[in-house]
Scaffold this motif. Structure first.
Motif, mmCIF file in Angstrom:
data_model
loop_
_atom_site.group_PDB
_atom_site.id
_atom_site.type_symbol
_atom_site.label_atom_id
_atom_site.label_comp_id
_atom_site.label_asym_id
_atom_site.label_seq_id
_atom_site.Cartn_x
_atom_site.Cartn_y
_atom_site.Cartn_z
ATOM 1 N N VAL A 227 9.411 -36.689 -2.720
ATOM 2 C CA VAL A 227 8.131 -36.003 -4.318
ATOM 3 C C VAL A 227 8.625 -34.467 -3.999
ATOM 4 O O VAL A 227 8.032 -34.052 -2.450
ATOM 5 N N THR A 229 6.420 -30.963 -4.028
ATOM 6 C CA THR A 229 6.084 -30.455 -5.281
ATOM 7 C C THR A 229 5.182 -29.295 -3.625
ATOM 8 O O THR A 229 5.176 -29.363 -2.768
ATOM 9 N N PRO A 363 9.298 -33.166 -9.904
ATOM 10 C CA PRO A 363 8.376 -33.220 -11.070
ATOM 11 C C PRO A 363 8.317 -32.439 -12.016
ATOM 12 O O PRO A 363 7.797 -31.578 -11.240
ATOM 13 N N ARG A 366 2.505 -31.399 -13.414
ATOM 14 C CA ARG A 366 1.620 -32.092 -12.785
ATOM 15 C C ARG A 366 1.355 -33.428 -13.055
ATOM 16 O O ARG A 366 1.273 -34.536 -12.074
ATOM 17 N N VAL A 369 4.254 -35.618 -11.655
ATOM 18 C CA VAL A 369 3.600 -36.475 -10.529
ATOM 19 C C VAL A 369 3.630 -37.621 -10.046
ATOM 20 O O VAL A 369 3.825 -38.994 -9.397
#
Length: 380
Positions: A227, A229, A363, A366, A369
């Motif tokens: 992921v 981020t 994503p 937030r 996520v």
């Protein structure tokens, strides 16, 4: 499962030799499909993406049609949820037909097929016809449908999970019932990578569930999923993922071929334009979604198949089965909206049994996520 690879009654020597020249092995689930057909049974094959399940679905038909006494009439109907997938399968099926010197005519018929070609197909149907549920429904209304479809021996339903359980699937089941009346000896093959309960679909393929073999392929290598981020910049809301455009571009730069999935056509256009605004290297990046013209979509598909593009930004129009074996990385922008869909998209990368599928989830905010991590946990 017994070793059936060298049983000449199942796999002809010419087919084994072709697999060897391609550097492939015939997998047990592919042999099992031929065995089920030999026994007169329909079959549901559940196999991960990249394990040769489409070839497994066509293998009994190719073997049968390669016989010297094979009839020159409509023999096999391949049904795809997507026009792009039907065209891609026609392109890939032409390879073994050409390289093995098989005298088999295989063609596509969808809403994009020119009128002249449609007329010819009705007058002289190909032996293998690749189509969609809607096109099949229209063909079954022809006054001469009984004559055209009476010799059909096999129907191959690809990406069955995308058809069963919705309105398109209900209409397709009616078409299959009509086909069974016209061709009583017809067998139906279902192919899918993401069927949670295969037994529930047996009756969908054949009212006599005992005549449907359920064949499962062994799992491939576990995919690598991460992921993307950045705590300092990840927004609380929004769906464009504009915060990650530069990161996405760097991923495209660092991989040979990248497939970038988004969830809507508007997102596809926005991300495509954002990537080109920072594309100082002039990397060939394309876009693919259902609102583009047929010519534009075919051009992108052909360029991607030839390895002429570094990346394509796509929607669900490329979710299912498009066989591009050289995809290095899949990027999912936005929440995946379901584990089955995510698995299907991830499987576009490393589209072979012995390769690792690699994916990065991006994503858009937030809250997404959590959705991305939940989807990864569900896969594992």
């Amino acid at each position: 499962m017994p070793d059936l690879f060298h049983d000449s009654s199942l796999i002809p020597a010419s087919f084994e030799a072709w697999f060897e020249t391609r550097g492939w092995m015939i997998h047990p689930h592919q042999v099992a499909m031929v065995e089920a057909d030999r026994d007169g049974r329909s079959a549901l094959l559940v196999a991960p993406t990249g394990t040769g399940k489409t070839m497994a679905g066509f293998l009994p038909s190719l073997i049968e049609l390669s016989a010297p006494d094979a009839e020159d009439s409509l023999h096999t109907i391949y049904i795809s949820p997507l026009k792009a997938l039907a065209v891609d399968i026609e392109r890939n099926l032409a390879i073994p037909i050409r390289e093995m010197g098989l005298d088999i005519r295989a063609e596509t018929r969808t809403g994009d097929t020119p009128q002249a070609k449609r007329k010819r197909q009705r007058e002289n149907p190909p032996q293998v016809l690749m189509t969609t549920p809607e096109s099949l429904e229209m063909m079954l209304t022809w006054p001469d449908a009984a004559t055209i479809f009476k010799g059909v021996r096999r129907v191959v339903l690809d990406e069955l999970h995308a058809l069963a359980g919705n309105k398109r699937g209900d209409l397709l089941s009616l078409s299959l019932s009509r086909l069974r009346r016209l061709a009583p000896g017809m067998r139906v093959v279902g192919l899918s990578a993401t069927v949670a309960n295969p037994d529930a679909l047996r009756g969908w393929l054949n009212p006599d569930v005992e005549q449907v073999a359920v064949i499962r392929a062994s799992a491939g290598i576990e995919p690598e999923i991460s992921v993307l981020t950045r705590d300092a910049e990840l927004p609380w809301s929004g769906h464009s993922a504009s915060w990650a455009v530069e990161d996405i571009f760097r991923l495209i730069e660092s991989n040979r071929t990248t497939l970038v999935f988004v969830n809507t056509r508007a997102q596809a256009e926005i991300l495509f334009q954002s990537l080109w605004r920072i594309n100082d290297s002039n990397l060939p990046i394309g876009i693919h979604h259902g609102s583009l013209s047929t010519e534009q979509r075919r051009k992108v598909e052909n360029h991607m198949a030839k390895g002429a593009l570094r990346s394509v930004v796509a929607t669900a129009s490329l979710d299912l089965g498009i066989d591009w074996a050289d995809i290095d990385l899949v990027i999912q922008v936005g929440a995946p909206k379901g584990t089955a869909r995510l698995l299907q998209r991830i499987g576009r990368s490393g589209h072979r049994y012995d390769l690792i599928s690699r994916a990065v989830l991006v994503p858009a905010n937030r809250f997404e996520v959590f959705e991305c991590h939940a989807a990864i946990a569900d896969i594992r």
